[in-house]
Design an enzyme around this catalytic site. Structure first.
Site, short mmCIF file in Angstrom:
data_model
loop_
_atom_site.label_atom_id
_atom_site.label_comp_id
_atom_site.label_asym_id
_atom_site.label_seq_id
_atom_site.Cartn_x
_atom_site.Cartn_y
_atom_site.Cartn_z
N GLU A 49 -9.94 6.71 5.23
CA GLU A 49 -8.60 6.06 5.55
C GLU A 49 -8.01 7.28 6.42
O GLU A 49 -7.74 8.34 6.00
CB GLU A 49 -7.57 6.13 4.28
N ASP A 60 5.12 8.71 2.51
CA ASP A 60 4.16 9.74 1.83
C ASP A 60 5.14 10.86 1.67
O ASP A 60 6.05 11.09 2.17
CB ASP A 60 3.25 10.21 3.33
#
Length: 264
Positions: A49, A60
């Site tokens: 990823e 995030d």
């Protein structure tokens, strides 16, 4: 089938669980990114990823936010990441690589140009956490024009509930099960009804069910390994790389150990 689907099918035939790691493109530089990808794959990582640095990565936590900030300051861009992908494909890397990114990048480049760039550089999949299911049609329609276009990986969360069958009806590759509310990197503070949630996803999914967010070690998922088809490690892997000064042997050893335990 593209590389992600081919890999998932192979693992299914072997009755093995998948292991996916997240790295930030261009951190500490693109040559090292290429080295990390190659050694991670050799160590048994099934899919990489590759995070595209962005100034406002809303899904995030602090670790990946900081990694994005440092990569941008080092000159990382989407255009340079496409070039790196072309290089690594030309160097013979055939393993599955997907982009984890935010829709601003797609919008800025233009959907048609973005999809063509993905195809030309060998991108296998896309995870776009800020692109709601109801707003995916423009991108999906463009991707559907090409047999070798990347696939759009769908995310579901504990709050998805009744939406899960709809989201997964035509999903490809694997489904990314967000294991907790909030952002990445919060440790194994999984949703209190994590097993029921994962079982519900598993019951309707025709593709492998992957669990991510907050996973650090195999022990974090050990009690759920009978319910999932694999695990995704992001923030912890970034920390591991940072703390080892991007020593690929350290990261490769971590991958081998996790993958081995996952399939013991």
């Amino acid at each position: 089938m593209n590389r992600i689907e081919t890999r998932m099918k192979t693992l299914e035939e072997r009755n093995e669980k998948a292991f996916i790691t997240y790295i930030t493109a261009g951190l500490p530089n693109y040559e090292k990114t290429k080295e990390i990808i190659k050694t991670s794959m050799e160590a048994g990582c099934d899919v990489i990823e590759l995070g595209i640095p962005f100034s406002d990565p809303v899904a995030d936590g602090p670790v990946i936010q900081d990694a994005s900030f440092r990569a941008i300051n080092n000159g990382a861009t989407l255009a340079k990441t496409f070039e790196m992908m072309k290089e690594i494909r030309a160097e013979g890397v055939e393993q599955a690589i997907l982009f984890m990114m935010y829709y601003n990048h797609v919008y800025h480049l233009g959907v048609e140009n973005f999809v063509k760039a993905c195809i030309e550089s060998g991108v296998d999949g896309l995870i776009i956490p800020d692109l709601p299911f109801e707003e995916q049609d423009e991108l999906k329609n463009e991707l559907s024009k090409y047999d070798n276009a990347p696939i759009l990986i769908q995310l579901v969360a504990p709050v998805s509930k009744q939406r899960i069958p709809m989201i997964l009806e035509n999903a490809r590759g694997f489904v990314y099960c967000v294991s907790q509310m909030g952002v990445t990197g919060n440790g194994a503070n999984f949703h209190k009804e994590i097993r029921e949630y994962l079982e519900n996803v598993k019951a309707v999914s025709k593709i492998p069910v992957m669990m991510g967010f907050g996973i650090r070690t195999y022990e974090d998922v050990e009690s759920l390994v009978d319910t999932i088809d694999g695990a995704i490690v992001g923030s912890h892997f970034i920390k591991l790389l940072d703390e080892s000064a991007y020593d690929c042997k350290v990261s490769a050893d971590y991958i081998r150990e996790f993958k081995s335990k996952l399939n013991d």
